[in-house]
Scaffold this motif. Structure first.
Motif, short mmCIF file in Angstrom:
data_model
loop_
_atom_site.label_atom_id
_atom_site.label_comp_id
_atom_site.label_asym_id
_atom_site.label_seq_id
_atom_site.Cartn_x
_atom_site.Cartn_y
_atom_site.Cartn_z
N LYS A 172 0.84 -1.19 0.00
CA LYS A 172 0.00 0.00 0.00
C LYS A 172 0.88 1.25 0.00
CE LYS A 172 -3.57 2.36 2.64
NZ LYS A 172 -4.28 2.45 3.90
N VAL A 173 0.49 2.25 -0.78
CA VAL A 173 1.17 3.55 -0.79
C VAL A 173 0.23 4.52 -0.09
CG1 VAL A 173 2.15 5.38 -2.19
CG2 VAL A 173 2.35 3.00 -2.94
N ASP A 174 0.71 5.19 0.96
CA ASP A 174 -0.13 6.05 1.79
C ASP A 174 -0.11 7.53 1.43
OD1 ASP A 174 -1.12 4.02 3.59
OD2 ASP A 174 0.91 3.91 4.39
N GLY B 292 7.78 11.49 10.16
CA GLY B 292 7.19 10.38 10.90
C GLY B 292 5.88 9.86 10.31
N ASP B 293 5.33 10.54 9.31
CA ASP B 293 4.11 10.04 8.66
C ASP B 293 4.46 8.77 7.87
OD1 ASP B 293 2.64 12.13 9.65
OD2 ASP B 293 2.43 13.18 7.74
N ARG B 294 3.52 7.83 7.84
CA ARG B 294 3.76 6.58 7.10
C ARG B 294 3.69 6.86 5.60
NH1 ARG B 294 -0.12 1.81 8.34
NH2 ARG B 294 -1.35 2.78 6.70
N LEU B 295 4.67 6.35 4.86
CA LEU B 295 4.73 6.52 3.42
C LEU B 295 4.15 5.33 2.67
CD1 LEU B 295 8.34 7.96 3.10
CD2 LEU B 295 6.18 9.22 3.00
N TYR B 296 4.53 4.13 3.10
CA TYR B 296 4.06 2.94 2.40
C TYR B 296 4.21 1.70 3.28
CZ TYR B 296 8.93 1.61 1.27
OH TYR B 296 10.25 1.25 1.33
#
Length: 121
Positions: A65-67, A77-81
């Protein structure tokens, strides 16, 4: 090298010529080391990653998944993938905040170690 419990202390010893040598004592994982730091080392320019916003893959795997999307504002710190490697799902987080300039992956892509995946400015 994993560094845990690193403590430093200054020490002085006398050399054979009567002058003082300054030592720095380091304790790493319970083992004590003595060292001397040169003036050149002390006054060196600290290393700064010139490619902070370039996110490379750390392991080979398959993208689950790509976020994020191009043009999106994100914070450090945000999720990337999410990717799968060795039958485990792993998450990768942004090392910097900014705008996502490029997204070079999509779901089901197979990535290799070191591939450039995102550019963040």
């Amino acid at each position: 090298m994993v560094q845990k419990n690193m403590n430093t202390q200054k020490q002085e010893d006398h050399d054979n010529g009567g002058g003082k040598k300054k030592y720095r004592s380091l304790t790493i994982d319970g083992t004590r080391y003595r060292t001397q730091l040169t003036e050149k080392f002390k006054q060196r320019d600290k290393w700064d990653n010139p490619h902070k916003g370039k996110v490379h893959s750390e392991f080979p795997g398959t993208v689950v998944k790509v976020d994020v999307e191009e043009g999106e504002e994100i914070e450090k710190g945000d999720r990337l993938y999410i990717y799968e490697a060795m039958k485990m799902k792993n998450r990768a987080y942004s090392p910097v905040g900014g705008m996502v300039k490029e997204v070079r992956i999509k779901e089901a892509d197979i990535i290799r170690k070191g591939d450039l995946l995102f550019v963040i400015e």
